[in-house]
Every structure is written in structure tokens, then in C-alpha cells.
Design a protein around this motif. Structure first.
Motif, short mmCIF file in Angstrom:
data_model
loop_
_atom_site.label_atom_id
_atom_site.label_comp_id
_atom_site.label_asym_id
_atom_site.label_seq_id
_atom_site.Cartn_x
_atom_site.Cartn_y
_atom_site.Cartn_z
N ALA A 178 -29.06 7.63 -15.51
CA ALA A 178 -28.64 7.93 -14.14
C ALA A 178 -27.13 7.75 -13.97
O ALA A 178 -26.49 7.01 -14.71
CB ALA A 178 -29.38 7.05 -13.15
N ARG A 179 -26.58 8.41 -12.96
CA ARG A 179 -25.14 8.31 -12.70
C ARG A 179 -24.75 6.98 -12.06
O ARG A 179 -23.56 6.62 -12.04
CB ARG A 179 -24.64 9.46 -11.83
N SER A 180 -25.72 6.24 -11.53
CA SER A 180 -25.43 4.92 -10.98
C SER A 180 -26.54 3.95 -11.37
O SER A 180 -27.64 4.36 -11.75
CB SER A 180 -25.28 4.98 -9.46
N ARG A 202 -21.22 2.57 -11.01
CA ARG A 202 -21.20 3.99 -11.36
C ARG A 202 -20.98 4.14 -12.86
O ARG A 202 -20.33 3.31 -13.50
CB ARG A 202 -20.10 4.72 -10.61
N ASP A 260 -19.22 10.28 -13.98
CA ASP A 260 -20.43 10.30 -13.16
C ASP A 260 -20.67 11.63 -12.47
O ASP A 260 -21.40 11.71 -11.49
CB ASP A 260 -20.40 9.16 -12.14
N GLU A 261 -20.03 12.70 -12.98
CA GLU A 261 -20.24 14.01 -12.36
C GLU A 261 -21.66 14.52 -12.58
O GLU A 261 -22.30 15.03 -11.65
CB GLU A 261 -19.23 15.03 -12.91
N ALA A 262 -22.16 14.39 -13.80
CA ALA A 262 -23.52 14.87 -14.09
C ALA A 262 -24.55 13.90 -13.52
O ALA A 262 -24.37 12.67 -13.58
CB ALA A 262 -23.72 15.00 -15.60
N GLU A 263 -25.61 14.44 -12.98
CA GLU A 263 -26.66 13.58 -12.42
C GLU A 263 -27.34 12.78 -13.52
O GLU A 263 -27.71 11.62 -13.32
CB GLU A 263 -27.70 14.43 -11.69
N ARG A 264 -27.47 13.38 -14.71
CA ARG A 264 -28.17 12.73 -15.81
C ARG A 264 -27.33 12.81 -17.07
O ARG A 264 -26.71 13.85 -17.34
CB ARG A 264 -29.53 13.41 -16.02
#
Length: 212
Positions: A120-122, A132, A138-142
């Protein structure tokens, strides 16, 4: 955090254990406590000492050619240096981490769920704010986490005492005073097949903020 595993490599086959800026097993690392105390109570980093007694050392050879050098205390505080060479002459990053929480899954279904959290991004957990993703942005969701074997040594004879397979992701959060606290989330398994989930909190160090 680490359990003794089966088997040892021959000392004749194992490369010598490097000392990284004079840090190795049996030595004391002296830290500049201002590295984290300047942030007051903003850090959750569970460590407030200026010395580390090194009792174990780990070496990771990364697929892309770099190396991670890890130095452990009796209470699993981890001093880590990343370098472009195994001898540690070309250091690119120094961090210190302290254990926050260890979990031991009781059911097989717990492991895929934990692994999915590492994509996960966070990341957050009980008693923690949101961190984060620091690796890969952290641009990509996964994002798939990083996996590697760590060779851990209990003395300087060059023999690997245990090997641990780790899958991990690094997260970070900004704190007051232009600081950054790190969170390392880990899925680890030793050669006996014992699995644990680890959360460690830490921070980056400058080369001038420690000596051995």
C-alpha cells in the motif's frame, strides 16, 4: 528478533566480515543524541541512548549490486549502512531503527494479509500515525515490496550463523523541525520456517553523527 538456524557455512568458503567505518561485532557505536532529540517529542522512535553495543552483524547483497550492512544490539536496535561495495567504502545511506512491534501469525491466512499491507502507498497501525511509502514514491496505489536474504553473524569468524528471508517496505512521515521518521514493515522467515511480522521505527543519520 532472530532465532538460531540450522547449518553454518564453512569459514573457508565465507568472505571476511567487513568493518563499516570501524563498526563491527564487539565494538561500541557512539551516537550524537541531538540527531533525534532536536525534534523534541515529535518522534515516536523508541530509542534515547548515545551508545550501541554491537553483538551481531548482517550482510545483504542486493540484486542491483549494492549491499546493506546491519549491526544489532542485544535488544535488536539496528544500525544500518547501505553501500555500493561489500567492503563499505562507498556508503550512500545510514539509518538507525528500533523495534516497535513483533507479531507471530497463528494462522496461515494472516501472512497474505500482512504482505498485502506492504504494497500500500501508506501504512499505519495501533498507536501510530500514517506513514507514506518512502521507497518508489507514493504515486502508485500499489507497489511490490523488496525481498532479500540476510546473512547474520554472531562473531567475526566469517561463518554465517543464520539466514533470514525478508520482504519489506519503507515508509516515512514528516515531523516538526524539518525532520522525518521512518517506518520499516517486514515479513521475515528463518530457515526453520518460523515467520514473524516486524514494525521498526527509525531515522536517517549523517556520517558525522556517529563514531566507533
Amino acid at each position: 528478533m532472530f532465532d538460531r538456524l540450522f547449518g553454518r557455512k564453512s569459514a573457508n568458503d565465507a568472505p571476511g566480515l567487513p568493518a563499516i567505518r570501524n563498526v563491527t561485532i564487539g565494538r561500541t557505536v557512539v551516537l550524537d543524541p541531538l540527531a533525534w532529540r532536536r525534534f523534541g517529542g515529535a518522534l515516536l522512535f523508541p530509542f534515547d541512548s548515545d551508545t550501541l553495543q554491537i553483538v551481531a552483524q548482517g550482510v545483504v547483497a542486493l540484486d542491483e549490486g549494492g549491499f546493506i550492512h546491519r549491526f544489532y544490539t542485544d535488544d535488536d536496535v539496528m544500525f544500518q549502512a547501505v553501500s555500493n561495495d561489500r567492503a563499505g567504502q562507498d556508503i550512500t545511506d545510514v539509518t538507525i531503527f528500533a523495534p516497535w512491534q513483533s507479531r507471530y501469525p497463528g494462522r496461515a491466512s494472516e501472512r497474505p494479509a500482512w504482505r498485502e499491507r506492504l504494497t500500500a502507498r501508506s501504512f499505519t497501525d495501533d498507536g501510530l500515525p500514517e506513514y507514506r511509502r518512502a521507497w518508489f514514491g507514493d504515486e502508485a496505489e500499489r507497489q511490490e515490496p523488496v525481498s532479500f536474504w540476510e546473512d547474520v553473524h554472531d562473531d567475526r569468524d566469517g561463518i554465517v550463523d543464520r539466514r533470514i528471508f525478508q520482504t519489506c517496505m519503507l515508509y516515512a512521515r514528516t515531523v516538526e523541525g524539518d525532520g522525518r521518521e521512518l517506518l520499516l514493515a517486514i515479513d521475515q522467515e528463518n530457515e526453520a520456517g518460523e515467520v514473524s511480522f516486524e514494525i521498526m521505527l527509525g531515522m536517517a543519520l549523517e556520517l558525522g553523527e556517529f563514531r566507533a
